[in-house]
Design an enzyme around this catalytic site. Structure first.
Site, PDB file in Angstrom:
ATOM      1  N   ARG A  64      -1.097  21.569 -46.001  1.00 54.76           N
ATOM      2  CA  ARG A  64      -0.971  20.255 -46.652  1.00 54.76           C
ATOM      3  C   ARG A  64      -2.330  19.730 -47.086  1.00 54.76           C
ATOM      4  NH1 ARG A  64       3.098  20.429 -42.673  1.00 54.76           N
ATOM      5  NH2 ARG A  64       1.635  19.709 -41.104  1.00 54.76           N
ATOM      6  N   GLU A 101      -2.048  25.262 -28.815  1.00 56.36           N
ATOM      7  CA  GLU A 101      -1.415  24.875 -27.557  1.00 56.36           C
ATOM      8  C   GLU A 101      -1.269  26.095 -26.640  1.00 56.36           C
ATOM      9  OE1 GLU A 101       2.128  22.773 -28.324  1.00 56.36           O
ATOM     10  OE2 GLU A 101       2.485  22.341 -26.198  1.00 56.36           O
TER      11      GLU A 101
END
Ligand code: AMP
Length: 181
Positions: A64, A101
């Site tokens: 994006r 993560e």
């Protein structure tokens, strides 16, 4: 066109609960991008501090950050540099590891994409923990570039990313914050 307000920018971002997994509130900017007036207004506000200043290139983070960064580069008459996931760029690259993560990933840019001393704006749609943006700042600095600021439409302040960037000495520009995420 009249000025777009922060409330309008905020309202143009769609919230999708539990995406991509339970407990995550995904902030979807495709609804903002699809709104001509708010898209233009958001880009104008992002670049406002650098109007009339020298910005050599805008670095956008996949994916994006490419859409927003392209518009920002056009607005500032700057070049555009894609910062991509590993293995996507065709020429010689430089890369940096960063923590996800679960585990480690690498981001890359072309070795010749920026020159020492160039003034760069970093752009992505959103900053959460700051892991992605901090790695991009380090990658650009390793090439000798000066990262003038990092710009985002959305900051999730509870996740601490903008603080991490500021501790790296990078100015942060963001248009809206969503606390409690
Ligand atoms: P971080 O490295 O934790 O700052 O994550 C930032 C990157 O992950 C950006 O490229 C964002 O597009 C994406 N991201 C992280 N959290 C969200 C969220 N809640 N909604 C939308 N995108 C997100």
């Amino acid at each position: 066109m009249d000025t777009v307000t922060t409330a309008e920018i905020r309202a143009a971002i769609r919230a999708i609960p539990d995406y991509p997994k339970p407990g995550i509130m995904f902030r979807d900017i495709t609804t903002l991008l699809g709104n001509a007036r708010v898209f233009r207004g958001a880009i104008e506000q992002l670049v406002a501090p650098w109007a009339g200043e020298r910005i050599d290139r805008v670095a956008g983070i996949e994916a994006r950050g490419f859409i927003l960064g392209g518009a920002v580069a056009h607005q500032l008459t700057a070049g555009f540099v894609p910062v991509r996931k590993k293995g996507k760029l065709p020429h010689q690259t430089v890369s940096i590891a960063y923590s996800l993560e679960y585990g480690i990933d690498h981001m890359e840019m072309h070795r010749d994409a920026v020159q020492p001393g160039e003034r760069i704006l970093l752009v992505d749609d959103l900053i959460a923990t700051g892991g992605t943006a901090c790695a991009a700042v380090q990658l650009l600095r390793q090439q000798g570039a000066e990262v003038v600021a990092a710009c985002f439409i959305v900051d999730l302040p509870d996740l601490g990313g903008s603080g991490r960037l500021e501790r790296l000495g990078t100015a942060v520009r963001k248009l809206v914050t969503f606390a409690g995420d």
